[in-house]
Design an enzyme around this catalytic site. Structure first.
Site, PDB file in Angstrom:
ATOM      1  N   HIS A  26       4.210  -6.677   5.764  1.00 43.94           N
ATOM      2  CA  HIS A  26       4.186  -5.372   5.071  1.00 43.94           C
ATOM      3  C   HIS A  26       5.184  -4.448   5.749  1.00 43.94           C
ATOM      4  O   HIS A  26       4.870  -3.777   6.729  1.00 43.94           O
ATOM      5  CB  HIS A  26       2.763  -4.804   5.131  1.00 43.94           C
ATOM      6  CG  HIS A  26       2.568  -3.549   4.328  1.00 43.94           C
ATOM      7  ND1 HIS A  26       1.353  -3.191   3.769  1.00 43.94           N
ATOM      8  CD2 HIS A  26       3.423  -2.542   3.980  1.00 43.94           C
ATOM      9  CE1 HIS A  26       1.469  -2.056   3.127  1.00 43.94           C
ATOM     10  NE2 HIS A  26       2.721  -1.622   3.250  1.00 43.94           N
ATOM     11  N   HIS A  28       8.526  -1.949   4.479  1.00 43.71           N
ATOM     12  CA  HIS A  28       9.456  -1.418   3.475  1.00 43.71           C
ATOM     13  C   HIS A  28      10.794  -1.258   4.174  1.00 43.71           C
ATOM     14  O   HIS A  28      10.889  -0.474   5.131  1.00 43.71           O
ATOM     15  CB  HIS A  28       8.968  -0.065   2.955  1.00 43.71           C
ATOM     16  CG  HIS A  28       7.602  -0.117   2.342  1.00 43.71           C
ATOM     17  ND1 HIS A  28       7.394  -0.232   0.984  1.00 43.71           N
ATOM     18  CD2 HIS A  28       6.360  -0.101   2.901  1.00 43.71           C
ATOM     19  CE1 HIS A  28       6.094  -0.276   0.734  1.00 43.71           C
ATOM     20  NE2 HIS A  28       5.440  -0.198   1.879  1.00 43.71           N
ATOM     21  N   HIS A 206      -0.117  -2.580  -3.187  1.00 46.22           N
ATOM     22  CA  HIS A 206      -0.798  -1.598  -2.348  1.00 46.22           C
ATOM     23  C   HIS A 206      -2.054  -1.166  -3.113  1.00 46.22           C
ATOM     24  O   HIS A 206      -1.965  -0.761  -4.279  1.00 46.22           O
ATOM     25  CB  HIS A 206       0.078  -0.361  -2.141  1.00 46.22           C
ATOM     26  CG  HIS A 206       1.213  -0.538  -1.181  1.00 46.22           C
ATOM     27  ND1 HIS A 206       2.147  -1.533  -1.293  1.00 46.22           N
ATOM     28  CD2 HIS A 206       1.561   0.175  -0.068  1.00 46.22           C
ATOM     29  CE1 HIS A 206       3.022  -1.420  -0.296  1.00 46.22           C
ATOM     30  NE2 HIS A 206       2.691  -0.398   0.455  1.00 46.22           N
ATOM     31  N   GLU A 209      -5.386   2.198  -0.108  1.00 41.19           N
ATOM     32  CA  GLU A 209      -4.792   2.952   1.019  1.00 41.19           C
ATOM     33  C   GLU A 209      -5.364   4.373   0.924  1.00 41.19           C
ATOM     34  O   GLU A 209      -6.131   4.803   1.769  1.00 41.19           O
ATOM     35  CB  GLU A 209      -3.270   2.949   0.918  1.00 41.19           C
ATOM     36  CG  GLU A 209      -2.578   3.707   2.042  1.00 41.19           C
ATOM     37  CD  GLU A 209      -1.049   3.777   1.875  1.00 41.19           C
ATOM     38  OE1 GLU A 209      -0.539   3.573   0.754  1.00 41.19           O
ATOM     39  OE2 GLU A 209      -0.371   4.060   2.897  1.00 41.19           O
ATOM     40  N   ASP A 287       4.713  -1.238   8.086  1.00 39.00           N
ATOM     41  CA  ASP A 287       4.870  -0.368   6.913  1.00 39.00           C
ATOM     42  C   ASP A 287       6.243   0.331   6.903  1.00 39.00           C
ATOM     43  O   ASP A 287       7.193  -0.185   6.316  1.00 39.00           O
ATOM     44  CB  ASP A 287       3.713   0.641   6.846  1.00 39.00           C
ATOM     45  CG  ASP A 287       3.408   1.108   5.424  1.00 39.00           C
ATOM     46  OD1 ASP A 287       4.051   0.627   4.488  1.00 39.00           O
ATOM     47  OD2 ASP A 287       2.522   1.965   5.257  1.00 39.00           O
ATOM     48  N   ASP A 288       6.338   1.500   7.534  1.00 38.40           N
ATOM     49  CA  ASP A 288       7.594   2.276   7.557  1.00 38.40           C
ATOM     50  C   ASP A 288       7.852   2.703   9.007  1.00 38.40           C
ATOM     51  O   ASP A 288       7.666   3.885   9.358  1.00 38.40           O
ATOM     52  CB  ASP A 288       7.457   3.502   6.654  1.00 38.40           C
ATOM     53  CG  ASP A 288       7.125   3.114   5.223  1.00 38.40           C
ATOM     54  OD1 ASP A 288       8.030   2.642   4.513  1.00 38.40           O
ATOM     55  OD2 ASP A 288       5.954   3.244   4.829  1.00 38.40           O
TER      56      ASP A 288
HETATM   57  N1  ADE Z   1       6.185   3.199   0.123  1.00 38.66           N
HETATM   58  C1  ADE Z   1       6.566   3.095   1.393  1.00 38.66           C
HETATM   59  N2  ADE Z   1       5.497   3.132   2.203  1.00 38.66           N
HETATM   60  C2  ADE Z   1       4.402   3.235   1.416  1.00 38.66           C
HETATM   61  C3  ADE Z   1       3.012   3.292   1.654  1.00 38.66           C
HETATM   62  N3  ADE Z   1       2.480   3.271   2.886  1.00 38.66           N
HETATM   63  N4  ADE Z   1       2.190   3.412   0.589  1.00 38.66           N
HETATM   64  C4  ADE Z   1       2.687   3.454  -0.639  1.00 38.66           C
HETATM   65  N5  ADE Z   1       3.986   3.391  -0.913  1.00 38.66           N
HETATM   66  C5  ADE Z   1       4.847   3.278   0.106  1.00 38.66           C
HETATM   67 ZN    ZN Z   2       3.469   0.073   2.356  1.00 40.58          ZN
END
Ligand code: ADE
Ligand code: ZN
Length: 346
Positions: A26, A28, A206, A209, A287-288
């Site tokens: 996971h 991005h 997703h 969340e 994630d990011d």
């Molecule tokens: N796009 C990038 N990170 C995300 C996240 N945590 N949840 C939903 N969309 C995303």
């Molecule tokens: Zn994500």
């Protein structure tokens, strides 16, 4: 006399975590855009950023919820213009991942974030795929690419993206669903996910969340997902937990993201060990990472120290990452053997 078991010091546990062979499921790629690279690309593409320094930009990374973050994330992605930009972004991610013990990564990209500002699908896809190939040669890390549909847009836009992706479908392993969750249920994308499944693609989404457990049910029963991204709020519904555990659905959990987006109030309260205790196939991911304070090893450390995880739990999380990856059986067995070798003689 029985030998007393020596406790690991925090530094020893950190070294163990970094060396632990793992897969990232996971991530991005646009979320791995570090402020320094953002400034480099802005300069390269003669663009003005609304921040004067890296420090000023980083100070803006203060989020109360998912939407707060998404607004900044989409703005940041605007510096990505050329194939070379996407290549450099991707290779920079893999340098970090390799240093964190990642053997295999399945990465997301958001084509609509780029096509909506007139950057062709080909520019993003070819640049990322070239970066993945370079990472395989340079670091030995294998990878796959998943294209996500933005759920705040409509299904027709997702279909347009799916059609644009047609020439690349042999190099894209699956489709995903991301962006603003609340008010955008999985059901909205039922037909495009069915088309992706019919084309032989894996399906991930997703769900849970910020959105309710009902969205996780929909992702399972309407989108027919092969993997669940996040899934935290599934814990509110015991019948759903039982279903996820019985089917050994992989959850791609992102501890630092959860904390920075206020999905959990404190790392001490993160449910990662509860998930394992309930028989869920949970994994740890970043994630990011450029926005949330760390790559995959930092996420393992935050979870380990926040929840006092032991080595057996950390090994289980790494094992789950290979079990949940879209790998062929031989490669999966090879990675699991490498994990077993490390776990025996770290
Ligand atoms: N796009 C990038 N990170 C995300 C996240 N945590 N949840 C939903 N969309 C995303
Ligand atoms: Zn994500």
């Amino acid at each position: 006399m029985a030998q007393e078991r020596k406790m690991d010091t925090p530094t020893e546990l950190e070294t163990f975590i970094t060396g632990l062979p793992k897969a990232e499921l996971h991530l991005h790629i646009e979320g791995s855009l570090e402020p320094e690279l953002m400034f480099t690309l802005a300069r390269r593409n003669r663009l003005d950023l609304p921040f004067k320094t890296v420090e000023e930009l980083r100070a803006a990374y203060n989020f109360s919820n998912l939407q707060d973050f998404l607004d900044i994330y989409y703005a940041g992605a605007q510096v990505l213009r050329t194939e070379e930009d996407f290549h450099d972004l991707t290779l920079a991610y893999f340098a970090r991942a390799a240093a964190d013990g990642v053997l295999h990564a399945e990465i997301f990209f958001d084509p609509q974030t780029h096509t909506d500002r007139s950057i062709p699908f080909a520019v993003a896809a070819d640049g990322i795929l070239a970066g993945m190939a370079a990472a395989r040669t340079r670091y030995g890390v294998t990878s796959e690419l998943i294209m996500c549909f933005l759920r705040h847009l409509d299904e027709e836009a997702a279909f347009t993206t799916f059609r644009a992706a047609e020439p690349w479908l042999d190099r894209i392993i699956g489709v995903g669903l991301d962006s603003s969750e609340a008010g955008h249920p999985p059901q909205k994308f039922a037909r495009v996910f069915a088309a992706a499944g019919a084309a032989g693609l894996k399906r991930v989404a997703h769900a849970g969340e910020e959105g309710p457990a009902a969205y996780v049910w929909e992702a399972l029963d309407v989108l027919h997902i092969d993997r669940l991204d996040h899934g935290n709020r599934a814990l509110e519904d015991p019948a759903l937990v039982a279903r996820l555990a019985a089917s050994q659905m992989t959850l791609t959990v992102c501890p630092l993201s959860n904390f920075r987006l206020c999905v959990v109030p404190d790392m001490n309260l993160h449910p990662i060990d509860t998930m394992l205790a309930q028989g869920l196939r949970a994994t740890i991911n970043s994630d990011d990472p450029a926005y949330f304070g760390g790559y995959i090893a930092e996420n393992f450390k935050a979870a380990a120290f926040g929840r006092n995880l032991n080595k057996a739990q950390l090994i289980q999380l790494a094992r789950n990452s290979f079990l949940g990856a879209f790998l062929d059986a031989a490669t999966q067995a090879d990675y699991l053997r490498r994990l077993d070798g490390f776990a025996t003689f770290p």
